[in-house]
Design an enzyme around this catalytic site. Structure first.
Site, PDB file in Angstrom:
ATOM      1  N   ASN A 116      10.386   7.312  -0.924  1.00 55.26           N
ATOM      2  CA  ASN A 116       9.675   7.779  -2.098  1.00 55.26           C
ATOM      3  C   ASN A 116       9.151   6.573  -2.877  1.00 55.26           C
ATOM      4  OD1 ASN A 116       8.819   9.527  -4.212  1.00 55.26           O
ATOM      5  ND2 ASN A 116      10.771   9.234  -5.273  1.00 55.26           N
ATOM      6  N   THR A 159     -12.565   5.241   6.544  1.00 52.56           N
ATOM      7  CA  THR A 159     -11.722   6.042   7.433  1.00 52.56           C
ATOM      8  C   THR A 159     -12.299   7.447   7.583  1.00 52.56           C
ATOM      9  OG1 THR A 159     -10.335   6.826   5.616  1.00 52.56           O
ATOM     10  CG2 THR A 159      -9.683   4.751   6.680  1.00 52.56           C
ATOM     11  N   LYS A 188      -4.582  21.925  -7.592  1.00 47.25           N
ATOM     12  CA  LYS A 188      -4.352  23.150  -8.353  1.00 47.25           C
ATOM     13  C   LYS A 188      -3.764  22.792  -9.709  1.00 47.25           C
ATOM     14  CE  LYS A 188      -3.681  26.151  -4.326  1.00 47.25           C
ATOM     15  NZ  LYS A 188      -2.755  27.066  -3.604  1.00 47.25           N
ATOM     16  N   ASP A 194      -2.254  12.141  -3.005  1.00 50.22           N
ATOM     17  CA  ASP A 194      -2.343  13.598  -3.069  1.00 50.22           C
ATOM     18  C   ASP A 194      -2.851  14.012  -4.447  1.00 50.22           C
ATOM     19  OD1 ASP A 194      -1.908  16.372  -3.075  1.00 50.22           O
ATOM     20  OD2 ASP A 194      -0.181  16.162  -1.734  1.00 50.22           O
ATOM     21  N   PHE A 201     -10.776  10.084   6.835  1.00 48.78           N
ATOM     22  CA  PHE A 201     -10.390  10.813   5.627  1.00 48.78           C
ATOM     23  C   PHE A 201     -11.424  10.614   4.526  1.00 48.78           C
ATOM     24  CE2 PHE A 201      -8.311  11.458   1.579  1.00 48.78           C
ATOM     25  CZ  PHE A 201      -7.530  12.583   1.794  1.00 48.78           C
ATOM     26  N   GLU A 202     -11.833   9.369   4.312  1.00 47.89           N
ATOM     27  CA  GLU A 202     -12.832   9.091   3.280  1.00 47.89           C
ATOM     28  C   GLU A 202     -14.179   9.696   3.658  1.00 47.89           C
ATOM     29  OE1 GLU A 202     -14.713   5.313   0.773  1.00 47.89           O
ATOM     30  OE2 GLU A 202     -12.966   5.018   2.072  1.00 47.89           O
ATOM     31  N   GLU A 227       0.855  -1.192   0.000  1.00 46.44           N
ATOM     32  CA  GLU A 227       0.000   0.000   0.000  1.00 46.44           C
ATOM     33  C   GLU A 227       0.889   1.240   0.000  1.00 46.44           C
ATOM     34  OE1 GLU A 227      -3.296   2.417   2.638  1.00 46.44           O
ATOM     35  OE2 GLU A 227      -3.121   0.252   2.962  1.00 46.44           O
ATOM     36  N   GLU A 247       5.324   4.942   3.085  1.00 47.62           N
ATOM     37  CA  GLU A 247       4.847   6.254   3.532  1.00 47.62           C
ATOM     38  C   GLU A 247       6.063   7.122   3.869  1.00 47.62           C
ATOM     39  OE1 GLU A 247       3.149   9.272   4.053  1.00 47.62           O
ATOM     40  OE2 GLU A 247       1.512   7.808   4.018  1.00 47.62           O
TER      41      GLU A 247
END
Length: 240
Positions: A122, A217, A149, A145, A219-220, A70, A95
């Site tokens: 990374n 979660t 923009k 992410d 976040f979701e 993940e 992460e």
């Protein structure tokens, strides 16, 4: 004489978040990291991966088992849930958020998990060199992410050429699972992966059903509360 490189030149699709960690998070890094965190040999940057470094799943987990990776695990809620529900499978969290990795370790320790390892690096470099080729049964990228923009869209992870990067690590027939709450990113993901020769759709219709293995979660839920639709995509690695 040429000066050695001091900055990475490959893809980077994140901004590293820092901030002060709690005493518990500090303890996690001090006491639990030797168990859970793979110590990545670095190249030119703090989260880089030395091109000669290798993460060999059978050596790190001490067994031969399916491997799920993940990318962008955040606080670790999804991967902790998955590792708890599927002890027969090994899981690797990738992460760069130091505090999030600490939180994941604390929850893993609480659950007594032995089938989870963490990498602070990374993600493209992990996929391109650190993991052995065709070593992964499934890669999951939930809510990357969006760089919403327009001038930042070029930093999105899923962009042309990503199929070769992630496809290198996935075995033939393995899966790539994606989810996002940003419509234009979802459209970009689908457009990009539909054209990548390494993958084919593993769903019918416009979008895949919500992945049942992903827990809901905060976040979701926040995205849903703001009126955003969650869109899932699943692609299958084409045989080499």
């Amino acid at each position: 004489m040429t000066e050695p490189a001091t900055r990475r030149t490959g893809p980077l699709s994140f901004v590293r978040r820092g901030g002060r960690m709690s005493d518990g998070q500090e303890r996690a890094w001090r006491e639990l990291a030797p168990t859970y965190v793979f110590d990545v040999p670095r190249d030119v940057a703090e989260t880089s991966v030395h091109p000669d470094a290798r993460f060999v799943p059978q050596q790190e987990f001490g067994r031969v088992a399916p491997l799920v990776v993940e990318i962008g695990t955040g606080q670790g809620h999804a991967i902790i849930h998955a590792a708890t529900e599927h002890p027969e499978t090994d899981f690797l969290a990738v992460e760069v958020y130091h505090g999030g990795l600490a939180r994941t370790m604390l929850d893993a320790d609480k659950a007594g998990l032995q089938n989870l390892r963490l990498i602070e690096a990374n993600a493209p470099e992990v996929l391109q060199t650190l993991l052995p080729e065709a070593s992964t049964d499934e890669v999951r990228i939930f809510f990357p992410d969006p760089w919403h923009k327009k001038r930042h869209n070029k930093r999105r992870m899923i962009s042309p050429g990503f199929g070769a990067v992630v496809g290198r690590a996935i075995r033939d027939g393995g899966l790539l699972r994606l989810a996002t709450d940003w419509e234009d990113y979802a459209l970009q993901m689908r457009e990009v992966l539909d054209e990548e020769p390494e993958f084919e759709r593993a769903f019918d219709g416009e979008w895949d059903d919500r992945f049942a293995g992903r827990p809901m979660t905060a976040f979701e839920r926040k995205g849903l509360d703001k009126g955003r639709d969650i869109r899932d995509l699943t692609y299958r690695r084409i045989a080499r």
